[in-house]
Design an enzyme around this catalytic site. Structure first.
Site, short mmCIF file in Angstrom:
data_model
loop_
_atom_site.label_atom_id
_atom_site.label_comp_id
_atom_site.label_asym_id
_atom_site.label_seq_id
_atom_site.Cartn_x
_atom_site.Cartn_y
_atom_site.Cartn_z
N TYR A 137 0.83 -1.20 0.00
CA TYR A 137 0.00 0.00 0.00
C TYR A 137 0.87 1.26 0.00
O TYR A 137 0.66 2.17 -0.81
CB TYR A 137 -0.93 0.00 1.21
CG TYR A 137 -1.86 1.18 1.25
CD1 TYR A 137 -3.00 1.21 0.44
CD2 TYR A 137 -1.61 2.27 2.07
CE1 TYR A 137 -3.86 2.30 0.45
CE2 TYR A 137 -2.46 3.36 2.10
CZ TYR A 137 -3.59 3.37 1.29
OH TYR A 137 -4.43 4.46 1.30
N LYS B 117 1.12 4.01 -3.14
CA LYS B 117 0.76 5.42 -2.99
C LYS B 117 1.95 6.33 -3.28
O LYS B 117 1.78 7.44 -3.81
CB LYS B 117 0.20 5.67 -1.59
CG LYS B 117 -1.21 5.13 -1.38
CD LYS B 117 -2.21 5.82 -2.28
CE LYS B 117 -3.63 5.44 -1.96
NZ LYS B 117 -4.64 6.17 -2.78
#
Length: 252
Positions: free
Chosen positions: A150, A154
């Site tokens: 994650y 990002k």
């Protein structure tokens, strides 16, 4: 009145961003992952809705083709995101790690395929402080964990935003951390409501703020990971995304 696209706007922060832009008088196109979610939006009076599964290259391309048939957008908010559960490394039908594909690669592909708007807003995360871009292993084939996937995805999305800002100086392209917001993704323990999370993305979409190539939180510029600002990293990432999708960014 601006024409705005907000990805991932069937619920959560994206829904509030779309609602706020609509409330300000803008022409908003909402995005849903599937027809069931789109039907619920339409039944609630959401107006124009586009359907596209961002975990599928073919579906993302079809979504872009449908959007190109309409009036070009003034603002595109890349809000859609996916937080993976702990467990086996998730792989899509395209053979790509799902977190990277949904959070970063789909934003790249839509940026490449849609006519350039005057503003691009990429909804990122402060998790990028612990992220790292390894262009030789963007999909964590060597080692995978949900948190690392994650954060890295990002960070990659943020670097794509800054690459767009460098490549297209007439476009205001920025990234934003919305805060820890109570949504299905973050859970009830988060301290902020969706109104707070939507505030800075909506501000970047509508204000006279002239900045580009920056990261914002609470309407202020912050710097969370220097790797995102490295032109060499940006260029290598964009080149890798082009190879994975078969689509290059349009010329400046």
């Amino acid at each position: 009145m601006s024409r705005c696209l907000v990805t991932g706007s069937s619920d959560g922060i994206g829904a509030r961003i779309a609602d706020d832009l609509d409330g300000l008088g803008h022409d908003v196109v909402r995005h849903a992952r599937d027809e069931a979610k789109a039907a619920r939006l339409r039944a609630a009076g959401a107006g124009e809705v586009v359907v596209g599964d961002l975990a599928s290259l073919a579906s993302t391309r079809a979504m872009a083709a449908a959007l190109r048939a309409g009036r070009p957008f003034d603002v595109v908010v890349h809000n859609a995101g996916w937080l993976p559960p702990e467990g086996p490394r998730p792989v899509t039908a395209d053979g790509l790690e799902r977190t990277f594909q949904v959070n970063a690669l789909s934003a790249y592909l839509l940026t490449a395929l849609l006519p350039l708007p005057s503003r691009l807003v990429y909804v990122s995360s402060d998790s990028i402080v612990r992220g790292r871009i390894d262009v030789d292993d963007l999909q964590h084939e060597a080692a995978w964990s949900a948190d690392r996937a994650y954060a890295d995805s990002k960070l990659a999305m943020t670097a794509i935003a800054f690459a767009a800002a460098r490549r297209y100086p007439a476009v205001r392209a920025n990234a934003v951390h919305p805060g820890w917001v109570r949504t299905k993704m973050s859970g009830d323990a988060a301290p902020l409501d969706v109104a707070a999370g939507a505030d800075t993305p909506v501000w970047l979409s509508t204000s006279d703020e002239p900045a580009t190539g920056l990261f914002f939180h609470d309407r202020r510029v912050v710097r969370l990971n220097e790797q995102a600002y490295d032109p060499a990293v940006q260029d290598a990432l964009v080149e890798r995304c082009a190879a994975l999708t078969g689509v290059a960014l349009p010329p400046a």
